[in-house]
Scaffold this motif. Structure first.
Motif, PDB file in Angstrom:
ATOM      1  N   ARG A  48       0.780  -1.284   0.057  1.00 56.20           N
ATOM      2  CA  ARG A  48       0.174  -0.017   0.068  1.00 56.20           C
ATOM      3  C   ARG A  48       1.025   1.229   0.086  1.00 56.20           C
ATOM      4  NH1 ARG A  48      -1.035   3.159   4.506  1.00 56.20           N
ATOM      5  NH2 ARG A  48      -2.358   4.977   3.762  1.00 56.20           N
TER       6      ARG A  48
ATOM      7  N   ARG B 269       2.691   1.783  -3.327  1.00 56.30           N
ATOM      8  CA  ARG B 269       1.935   2.342  -4.368  1.00 56.30           C
ATOM      9  C   ARG B 269       1.821   3.542  -4.332  1.00 56.30           C
ATOM     10  NH1 ARG B 269      -1.605  -2.134  -3.201  1.00 56.30           N
ATOM     11  NH2 ARG B 269      -2.869  -0.569  -2.003  1.00 56.30           N
ATOM     12  N   ILE B 270       1.493   3.975  -2.862  1.00 58.93           N
ATOM     13  CA  ILE B 270       1.347   5.710  -2.754  1.00 58.93           C
ATOM     14  C   ILE B 270       2.840   6.567  -3.161  1.00 58.93           C
ATOM     15  CG2 ILE B 270       0.528   7.576  -1.267  1.00 58.93           C
ATOM     16  CD1 ILE B 270      -1.027   5.384   0.428  1.00 58.93           C
TER      17      ILE B 270
ATOM     18  N   ARG C  63       4.534   7.206  -6.829  1.00 60.01           N
ATOM     19  CA  ARG C  63       4.097   8.142  -7.793  1.00 60.01           C
ATOM     20  C   ARG C  63       5.583   9.126  -7.806  1.00 60.01           C
ATOM     21  NH1 ARG C  63      -1.213  10.660  -5.750  1.00 60.01           N
ATOM     22  NH2 ARG C  63      -0.614   9.833  -3.980  1.00 60.01           N
TER      23      ARG C  63
ATOM     24  N   ALA D  24      -5.316  12.471  -2.359  1.00 60.48           N
ATOM     25  CA  ALA D  24      -5.688  11.056  -2.650  1.00 60.48           C
ATOM     26  C   ALA D  24      -5.257  10.759  -4.140  1.00 60.48           C
ATOM     27  CB  ALA D  24      -6.935  10.648  -2.641  1.00 60.48           C
ATOM     28  N   ASN D  25      -4.776   9.270  -4.155  1.00 59.67           N
ATOM     29  CA  ASN D  25      -4.429   8.912  -5.596  1.00 59.67           C
ATOM     30  C   ASN D  25      -5.749   8.268  -6.439  1.00 59.67           C
ATOM     31  OD1 ASN D  25      -4.781   6.238  -4.603  1.00 59.67           O
ATOM     32  ND2 ASN D  25      -2.546   5.741  -4.737  1.00 59.67           N
ATOM     33  N   ILE D  26      -5.406   7.748  -7.636  1.00 55.68           N
ATOM     34  CA  ILE D  26      -6.705   7.341  -8.270  1.00 55.68           C
ATOM     35  C   ILE D  26      -7.504   6.172  -7.317  1.00 55.68           C
ATOM     36  CG2 ILE D  26      -6.552   7.874 -10.570  1.00 55.68           C
ATOM     37  CD1 ILE D  26      -4.994   4.873 -11.161  1.00 55.68           C
ATOM     38  N   ASP D  27      -6.919   5.657  -6.706  1.00 56.24           N
ATOM     39  CA  ASP D  27      -7.355   4.466  -5.663  1.00 56.24           C
ATOM     40  C   ASP D  27      -7.994   5.059  -4.366  1.00 56.24           C
ATOM     41  OD1 ASP D  27      -6.837   2.334  -7.546  1.00 56.24           O
ATOM     42  OD2 ASP D  27      -4.713   2.462  -6.681  1.00 56.24           O
ATOM     43  N   GLY D  28      -7.831   6.299  -4.230  1.00 52.39           N
ATOM     44  CA  GLY D  28      -8.245   7.077  -3.044  1.00 52.39           C
ATOM     45  C   GLY D  28      -7.248   6.978  -1.822  1.00 52.39           C
ATOM     46  N   GLU D  29      -6.071   6.709  -2.186  1.00 48.56           N
ATOM     47  CA  GLU D  29      -5.273   6.320  -1.073  1.00 48.56           C
ATOM     48  C   GLU D  29      -4.363   7.546  -0.922  1.00 48.56           C
ATOM     49  OE1 GLU D  29      -4.219   1.626  -1.778  1.00 48.56           O
ATOM     50  OE2 GLU D  29      -3.491   3.017  -3.153  1.00 48.56           O
ATOM     51  N   ARG D  30      -4.068   8.066   0.524  1.00 51.37           N
ATOM     52  CA  ARG D  30      -3.184   8.943   0.611  1.00 51.37           C
ATOM     53  C   ARG D  30      -2.264   8.349   1.893  1.00 51.37           C
ATOM     54  NH1 ARG D  30      -5.530  12.364   4.996  1.00 51.37           N
ATOM     55  NH2 ARG D  30      -3.544  13.122   5.000  1.00 51.37           N
TER      56      ARG D  30
END
Ligand code: HEM
Length: 422
Positions: free
Chosen positions: A113, A116-117, A120, A240-246
């Motif tokens: 997780r 992924r964040i 970027r 948030a990224n495209i998956d809504g994660e930050r």
């Protein structure tokens, strides 16, 4: 038949003790000779650890010194876990509570997780956006070097670029940068060594304050940027990224601390050892300068192989497993010795030769293949390439003078001072 060799150490050579700080005091050449002998042995050797005040004393570890063993452990994270920590000896438990955890010490799914964040920040597009900043920083460094005259490659060149780049990436305002530099100097003065108790207490105290203050600073930036996002990395990480994660605030603080530790000493030590390698191998230097663009890529990989800026990381075994006839049990520790894997004669012919045309060059200087492979590898390559291009274009006579002064550490292959002339 599988066997459990917990007492093999003495059978090797009692003077080779990777758990003893005295081993890491020896000249690099002697250490590499010792590793060459360990690589000849049939099984990885177990090294018991001594008790160290305030540090959790480990039970000891198996030393993975062959290339194949380091690769096997790196690509099998389910068996070779990065939790609770990859540094050796293990940091005291309170560190985690105070600073939060960094991804390098986590397994999936928590690791995946976070990766992924933050990945970027290291996309080809982000890196190409950074190129102008890296060039400007390299140019300033050479301007100052010319103005000051040659003295020490580490403080005048190698130590300046990586930290500037990390601050540029994170969008740290100029007025806060001096603070970052000061704190980083304090927190990297302590890496993997085991000093006397009073000295350790003092350093740990300074270290804690330095890291704490840096984390507070970046969290404050995070709050500001989440209200008014810009084009910088902090803004990207807290929105948030495209998956809504930050990242949470705490995760942002830990990530910044990880970048400063992972991205600073490593790149700087590659450059500092690199200038010395190019000086000691004049035919390689000539070849590089004959066509910089053609040879610099290979030269950087060879520097990272030869230097192995991170000398070791650890894994904890989660289940019964046979590694080259050695039976490992849950809870056993293995230490991946990257510098030794990178000199494995079965993979690298004539491994002590510095050869910028080495091909293939499957070194594990950025870690073995697997989920924790260095996130900053391409950034490091870009920094080193830009710095050496600027140096050799404007100061084609630049050379190392004398021997490097090394830091005593079992972790960073760290240069404190390297004389230069141009
Ligand atoms: C020559 C320079 C560098 C070397 C030799 C190096 C080496 C390594 C190694 C060996 C690992 C693997 C850890 C493991 O398997 O447990 C790693 C991970 C990492 N590196 Fe680098 N590194 C360098 C530069 C950088 C830079 C410039 C950055 C960022 C600014 C960076 C950020 C990271 C991060 C965030 C990780 C953790 C990745 C994860 O756990 O998923 N590194 N590095």
């Amino acid at each position: 038949m599988a066997c459990h060799h917990k007492t093999v150490t003495t059978a090797v050579d009692p003077s080779i003790d990777l758990a003893d700080l005295d081993f890491w005091r020896r000249p690099l050449r002697e250490r590499y000779e010792a590793f060459a002998r360990l690589r000849q042995l049939e099984h990885p050797v177990f090294f018991p650890e001594r008790k160290v005040p305030l540090l959790r004393s480990g039970k000891g570890f198996y030393a993975l010194v062959r290339h194949a063993d380091v690769v096997e452990a790196s690509r099998n994270p389910k068996v070779f876990s990065s939790e609770p920590a990859v540094t050796n000896p293990e940091p005291p438990g309170w560190v985690k509570h105070v600073f939060g955890e960094s991804m390098v010490n986590m397994d999936d799914p928590r690791h995946a997780r976070l990766r992924r964040i933050v990945s970027r920040a290291f996309s080809p597009k982000m890196l190409s956006n950074l190129q102008g900043d890296i060039e400007a920083a390299a140019k300033r460094i050479v301007d100052d070097l010319i103005a000051e005259g040659p003295r020490d490659f580490v403080s005048q060149v190698a130590a300046r670029l990586p930290i500037t780049v990390i601050c540029d990436m994170m969008g740290i305002p100029q007025e806060l940068r001096e603070k970052v530099h000061k704190h980083v100097d304090v927190s990297t003065a302590y890496t993997g060594i085991r000093p006397s108790l009073p000295r350790m207490l003092r350093m740990a105290g300074e270290n804690v304050l330095a890291l704490f203050s840096l984390q507070r600073m970046v969290i404050r930036l995070g709050r500001e940027r989440s209200a008014a996002p810009g084009d910088d990395l902090v803004s990207k990480l807290v929105t948030a990224n495209i998956d809504g994660e930050r990242l949470s605030w705490r995760e942002l603080g830990s990530f910044f601390a990880l970048l400063l530790v992972a991205g600073n000493e490593t790149a700087r030590n590659t450059m500092a050892h690199g200038i010395k390698l190019l000086t000691d191998n004049p035919e390689q230097r000539e070849l590089l300068l004959s066509d910089f663009d053609k040879y610099i890529g290979g030269a950087i990989e060879e520097m990272v192989r030869y230097v192995s800026p991170i000398m070791q990381f650890r894994r904890t075994v989660t289940q019964d497993y046979d590694l080259r006839g050695l039976h490992l049990k849950p809870g056993d520790k293995v230490v991946l010795f990257y510098g030794s894997a990178n000199r494995d004669e079965s993979v690298f012919p004539d491994p002590d030769r510095f050869d910028i045309t080495r091909d293939p060059n499957p070194h594990v200087g950025f870690g073995g293949p697997g989920p924790h492979f260095c996130l900053g590898a391409n950034l490091a390559r870009q920094e080193i390439k830009t710095m050496f291009r600027e140096l050799f274009t404007r100061l084609p006579g630049i050379r190392a003078v004398g021997e490097p002064e090394l830091l005593l550490s079992n972790f960073d292959n760290s240069v404190r001072f390297q004389g230069i002339t141009f």
